[in-house]
Motif scaffolding. Structure first.
Motif, PDB file in Angstrom:
ATOM      1  N   LEU A   1       0.960  -1.330   0.166  1.00  8.86           N
ATOM      2  CA  LEU A   1      -0.119  -0.042  -0.124  1.00  8.86           C
ATOM      3  C   LEU A   1       0.981   1.243   0.157  1.00  8.86           C
ATOM      4  O   LEU A   1       0.626   2.357  -0.512  1.00  8.86           O
ATOM      5  CB  LEU A   1      -0.987  -0.102   1.128  1.00  8.86           C
ATOM      6  N   LEU A   2       1.752   1.116   0.937  1.00  6.30           N
ATOM      7  CA  LEU A   2       2.710   2.351   0.895  1.00  6.30           C
ATOM      8  C   LEU A   2       3.514   2.359  -0.324  1.00  6.30           C
ATOM      9  O   LEU A   2       3.486   3.930  -0.990  1.00  6.30           O
ATOM     10  CB  LEU A   2       3.756   2.158   2.010  1.00  6.30           C
ATOM     11  N   LEU A   3       4.091   1.505  -1.125  1.00  8.54           N
ATOM     12  CA  LEU A   3       4.664   1.559  -2.408  1.00  8.54           C
ATOM     13  C   LEU A   3       3.748   2.086  -3.536  1.00  8.54           C
ATOM     14  O   LEU A   3       4.119   2.727  -4.280  1.00  8.54           O
ATOM     15  CB  LEU A   3       5.396   0.185  -2.620  1.00  8.54           C
ATOM     16  N   GLY A   4       2.278   1.888  -3.201  1.00  8.52           N
ATOM     17  CA  GLY A   4       1.438   2.231  -4.315  1.00  8.52           C
ATOM     18  C   GLY A   4       1.154   3.692  -4.166  1.00  8.52           C
ATOM     19  O   GLY A   4       0.729   4.112  -5.437  1.00  8.52           O
ATOM     20  N   VAL A   5       1.498   4.481  -3.213  1.00  6.51           N
ATOM     21  CA  VAL A   5       1.055   5.819  -3.034  1.00  6.51           C
ATOM     22  C   VAL A   5       2.235   6.724  -3.257  1.00  6.51           C
ATOM     23  O   VAL A   5       2.159   7.924  -3.357  1.00  6.51           O
ATOM     24  CB  VAL A   5       0.149   6.180  -1.816  1.00  6.51           C
ATOM     25  N   ALA A   6       3.414   6.245  -3.095  1.00  6.82           N
ATOM     26  CA  ALA A   6       4.738   6.897  -3.275  1.00  6.82           C
ATOM     27  C   ALA A   6       5.179   7.437  -4.741  1.00  6.82           C
ATOM     28  O   ALA A   6       4.629   6.452  -5.646  1.00  6.82           O
ATOM     29  CB  ALA A   6       5.846   6.204  -2.385  1.00  6.82           C
ATOM     30  N   ALA A   7       5.766   8.237  -4.875  1.00  4.37           N
ATOM     31  CA  ALA A   7       6.276   8.415  -6.342  1.00  4.37           C
ATOM     32  C   ALA A   7       7.724   8.378  -6.430  1.00  4.37           C
ATOM     33  O   ALA A   7       8.488   8.519  -7.627  1.00  4.37           O
ATOM     34  CB  ALA A   7       5.923   9.875  -6.610  1.00  4.37           C
ATOM     35  N   VAL A   8       8.526   8.809  -5.337  1.00  2.00           N
ATOM     36  CA  VAL A   8       9.831   9.022  -5.085  1.00  2.00           C
ATOM     37  C   VAL A   8      10.438   7.932  -4.208  1.00  2.00           C
ATOM     38  O   VAL A   8       9.901   7.757  -3.035  1.00  2.00           O
ATOM     39  CB  VAL A   8      10.283  10.318  -4.916  1.00  2.00           C
ATOM     40  N   GLY A   9      11.323   6.957  -4.633  1.00  2.00           N
ATOM     41  CA  GLY A   9      12.382   6.104  -3.582  1.00  2.00           C
ATOM     42  C   GLY A   9      13.746   6.360  -4.026  1.00  2.00           C
ATOM     43  O   GLY A   9      14.407   7.263  -4.835  1.00  2.00           O
ATOM     44  N   ARG A  10      14.456   5.378  -3.381  1.00  2.00           N
ATOM     45  CA  ARG A  10      15.967   5.399  -3.825  1.00  2.00           C
ATOM     46  C   ARG A  10      16.256   4.067  -4.080  1.00  2.00           C
ATOM     47  O   ARG A  10      15.884   2.923  -3.457  1.00  2.00           O
ATOM     48  CB  ARG A  10      16.649   5.606  -2.431  1.00  2.00           C
ATOM     49  N   ILE A  11      17.236   4.043  -5.126  1.00  3.31           N
ATOM     50  CA  ILE A  11      17.728   2.567  -5.578  1.00  3.31           C
ATOM     51  C   ILE A  11      19.046   2.559  -5.128  1.00  3.31           C
ATOM     52  O   ILE A  11      19.992   3.364  -4.955  1.00  3.31           O
ATOM     53  CB  ILE A  11      17.540   2.490  -7.096  1.00  3.31           C
ATOM     54  N   ALA A  12      19.534   1.198  -4.665  1.00  2.00           N
ATOM     55  CA  ALA A  12      20.946   1.061  -4.035  1.00  2.00           C
ATOM     56  C   ALA A  12      21.630  -0.197  -4.901  1.00  2.00           C
ATOM     57  O   ALA A  12      20.939  -1.139  -5.185  1.00  2.00           O
ATOM     58  CB  ALA A  12      20.895   0.982  -2.641  1.00  2.00           C
ATOM     59  N   PHE A  13      22.947   0.148  -5.399  1.00  2.00           N
ATOM     60  CA  PHE A  13      23.508  -0.898  -5.987  1.00  2.00           C
ATOM     61  C   PHE A  13      25.141  -0.436  -5.767  1.00  2.00           C
ATOM     62  O   PHE A  13      25.330   0.441  -5.086  1.00  2.00           O
ATOM     63  CB  PHE A  13      23.198  -0.911  -7.477  1.00  2.00           C
ATOM     64  N   VAL A  14      25.959  -1.560  -6.398  1.00  2.00           N
ATOM     65  CA  VAL A  14      27.263  -1.467  -6.139  1.00  2.00           C
ATOM     66  C   VAL A  14      28.067  -0.952  -7.482  1.00  2.00           C
ATOM     67  O   VAL A  14      27.527  -1.377  -8.598  1.00  2.00           O
ATOM     68  CB  VAL A  14      27.877  -2.597  -5.644  1.00  2.00           C
ATOM     69  N   VAL A  15      28.610   0.103  -7.412  1.00  2.00           N
ATOM     70  CA  VAL A  15      29.511   0.624  -8.593  1.00  2.00           C
ATOM     71  C   VAL A  15      30.910   0.598  -8.243  1.00  2.00           C
ATOM     72  O   VAL A  15      31.179   1.193  -7.175  1.00  2.00           O
ATOM     73  CB  VAL A  15      29.071   2.096  -9.075  1.00  2.00           C
ATOM     74  N   ASP A  16      32.034   0.131  -8.983  1.00  2.00           N
ATOM     75  CA  ASP A  16      33.391  -0.075  -8.690  1.00  2.00           C
ATOM     76  C   ASP A  16      33.540  -0.407  -7.189  1.00  2.00           C
ATOM     77  O   ASP A  16      34.319   0.064  -6.349  1.00  2.00           O
ATOM     78  CB  ASP A  16      33.750   1.325  -8.778  1.00  2.00           C
ATOM     79  N   GLY A  17      32.892  -1.550  -6.811  1.00  2.00           N
ATOM     80  CA  GLY A  17      33.142  -2.060  -5.551  1.00  2.00           C
ATOM     81  C   GLY A  17      32.573  -1.101  -4.411  1.00  2.00           C
ATOM     82  O   GLY A  17      32.866  -1.366  -3.243  1.00  2.00           O
ATOM     83  N   LEU A  18      31.846  -0.102  -4.584  1.00  2.00           N
ATOM     84  CA  LEU A  18      31.358   0.717  -3.395  1.00  2.00           C
ATOM     85  C   LEU A  18      29.704   0.977  -3.761  1.00  2.00           C
ATOM     86  O   LEU A  18      29.193   1.195  -4.775  1.00  2.00           O
ATOM     87  CB  LEU A  18      32.035   2.227  -3.623  1.00  2.00           C
TER      88      LEU A  18
END
Length: 155
Positions: free
Chosen positions: A23-40
């Motif tokens: 439900l919370l995901l369905g009403v939000a418009a902005v979030g943050r994506i996290a992943f690794v780039v160059d080991g960080l």
């Protein structure tokens, strides 16, 4: 003078159900994506849309071709949250899963209903989906105190 900050005994941490997280995901418009780039690790804000279908839950987003998100690793995390500093309360939803690029047929089927419509004006031609493997959430609630107002309100 006593501190008005909650102690470990003044707050309650509550696990959110997957339904509440959806439900919370369905009403939000902005979030943050996290992943690794160059080991960080890197964490970036993105506009998104939630897609729930027979195969499960996905987070849809668009990125510029060649951007770090476009070339992100397959295993990613995605988070949204809401914070109420005045009441020292908040919630957080975390989705962990696999990031993949959508093909033209998938995009054509989604564009009218599920376009994440990025806020930046630059062209965002890479359509991506995070297929959720886990969806978890927590809510921090302040335990009701015996006083109706914060201690700062009293002389």
């Amino acid at each position: 003078m006593t501190s008005s900050r909650p102690t470990e005994f003044d707050v309650e941490l509550e696990e959110l159900s997957e339904q509440a997280c959806r439900l919370l995901l369905g009403v939000a418009a902005v979030g943050r994506i996290a992943f690794v780039v160059d080991g960080l690790p890197i964490i970036l804000p993105v506009n998104f849309r939630l897609l729930t279908d027979d195969s499960g839950l996905s987070i849809l987003l668009r990125a510029r071709a060649g951007h770090s998100i476009d070339g992100a690793t397959r295993q990613v995390a995605f988070q949204i949250d809401g914070i109420d500093p005045g009441h020292q309360q908040g919630w957080s939803v975390l989705v962990r899963g696999e990031l993949r690029h959508l093909d033209e047929n998938e995009i054509e089927g989604l564009i009218d209903q599920f376009d994440p419509k990025p806020w930046p004006q630059q062209e965002r031609t890479s359509w991506l989906a995070i297929r959720a493997q886990t969806v978890t959430g927590r809510k921090l609630l302040e335990v009701e105190s015996e006083w109706a107002f914060p201690s700062e309100a009293y002389l």
